[in-house]
Design an enzyme around this catalytic site. Structure first.
Site, PDB file in Angstrom:
ATOM      1  N   GLY A  56       0.778  -1.225   0.000  1.00 47.73           N
ATOM      2  CA  GLY A  56       0.000   0.000   0.000  1.00 47.73           C
ATOM      3  C   GLY A  56       0.808   1.272   0.000  1.00 47.73           C
ATOM      4  O   GLY A  56       0.237   2.364   0.027  1.00 47.73           O
ATOM      5  N   SER A  88       0.083   9.281  -3.820  1.00 48.37           N
ATOM      6  CA  SER A  88      -0.046   8.788  -2.461  1.00 48.37           C
ATOM      7  C   SER A  88      -1.151   7.757  -2.443  1.00 48.37           C
ATOM      8  O   SER A  88      -1.915   7.616  -3.390  1.00 48.37           O
ATOM      9  CB  SER A  88      -0.401   9.934  -1.510  1.00 48.37           C
ATOM     10  OG  SER A  88      -1.693  10.439  -1.833  1.00 48.37           O
ATOM     11  N   CYS A  89      -1.250   7.006  -1.355  1.00 52.20           N
ATOM     12  CA  CYS A  89      -2.226   5.918  -1.309  1.00 52.20           C
ATOM     13  C   CYS A  89      -3.652   6.419  -1.493  1.00 52.20           C
ATOM     14  O   CYS A  89      -4.510   5.680  -1.962  1.00 52.20           O
ATOM     15  CB  CYS A  89      -2.110   5.175   0.025  1.00 52.20           C
ATOM     16  SG  CYS A  89      -0.727   4.015   0.060  1.00 52.20           S
ATOM     17  N   GLY A  90      -3.929   7.644  -1.125  1.00 53.52           N
ATOM     18  CA  GLY A  90      -5.286   8.157  -1.253  1.00 53.52           C
ATOM     19  C   GLY A  90      -5.582   8.780  -2.596  1.00 53.52           C
ATOM     20  O   GLY A  90      -6.645   9.358  -2.792  1.00 53.52           O
TER      21      GLY A  90
END
Length: 282
Positions: free
Chosen positions: A37, A117-119
């Site tokens: 992730g 980024s992960c989001g």
């Protein structure tokens, strides 16, 4: 048509005649590889076999030593915040059997391409790629016949190719077709970097020059040219679809398949073409 190919409207010039037509270019999109992730690397690729690409890349980077080190490789499952759902498939998350390998890889990794980024699953690709690149400001034009002569002039300067038959070349030309500088290398990107570095070292302004490459024009090469302020990028072969999209956004004219009597214009308006007539499709 497969995901590996996309169609574009182009202007073909053949034997002094101009005509609208449709051409195809290889698809190029970024694949973000995450480890547990967390962003690890972004590679530009033609979609397809993404899990295999991720596994092979991790093996080449010595993150893993074999299949036993792999856990799972899955696409991002978050819904993308933009209308293009395929962007969701440009991110894969890899889990490894050994957490220590993950920490070592993330600590050692050189970040070579902008990562999400992960989001940010499904971020707009072109916006992320061009975040630090301004559109080219040049508005000059050049007649197509001048551009048609450039590959022959670059070829005449390729001493290394004469001896080996295995080197790419890049050349910077003035609007009237004079060779300002050139370089050869086994890699087409290296050749572009060499002429860019030589221009920087010699204080040569590149904002009014043409970049000609013997290799395919990828998104990375297009961005290199845009950062130099080069308004025209040409090649003896084709651009990728991402390069065409970036060229349209960054005000760069892209021409491919440049031959002594023919060329294709994929984007931009810097090339002055003959009056449009019906042109046969090859």
């Amino acid at each position: 048509m497969s995901d590996m190919v996309r169609s574009f409207d182009v202007v073909r010039v053949r034997g002094g005649r101009r005509g609208a037509d449709v051409d195809r270019a290889a698809t190029e999109e970024p694949l973000e590889i995450r480890l547990h992730g967390r962003p690890f690397a972004v590679v530009m690729r033609t979609p397809g076999a993404d899990r295999e690409l991720a596994a092979g890349f991790l093996l080449a980077e010595q993150v893993i030593s074999g299949s036993d080190d792999l856990g799972t490789i899955e696409y991002c499952t978050e819904r993308p915040p933009v209308a293009r759902p395929t962007l969701q498939e440009n991110i894969v998350n890899v889990t490894l059997m050994d957490q220590a390998r993950v920490e070592r890889a993330l600590a050692d990794r050189r970040q070579v391409t902008t990562n999400s980024s992960c989001g940010m699953c499904g971020r707009r690709t072109i916006e992320s790629l061009t975040a630090d690149v301004a559109p080219v400001a040049s508005t000059w034009t050049m007649p197509a016949p001048i551009l048609l002569r450039l590959p022959e002039r670059l070829r005449a300067a390729q001493a290394g190719f004469d001896e080996t038959g295995g080197l790419h070349a890049a050349g910077l030309f003035t609007p009237d077709g004079q060779l300002a500088d050139h370089a050869e290398d086994v890699g087409r990107h290296n050749a572009v970097d060499k002429v860019k570095g030589e221009a920087l070292r010699r204080g040569i302004a590149t904002e009014d020059l043409i970049l000609l490459s013997t290799g395919r024009v990828s998104s990375e090469m297009l961005l290199k040219a845009a950062r130099m302020g080069v308004p025209v990028v040409a090649s003896r072969t084709s651009p990728t679809e991402m390069a065409v999209a970036l060229a349209e956004q960054l005000n760069v004219t892209v021409c491919g398949y440049v031959r002594p009597d023919s060329l294709n214009v994929y984007a931009g308006e810097a090339i002055l073409l003959p009056e449009e007539t019906a042109a046969p499709r090859e």
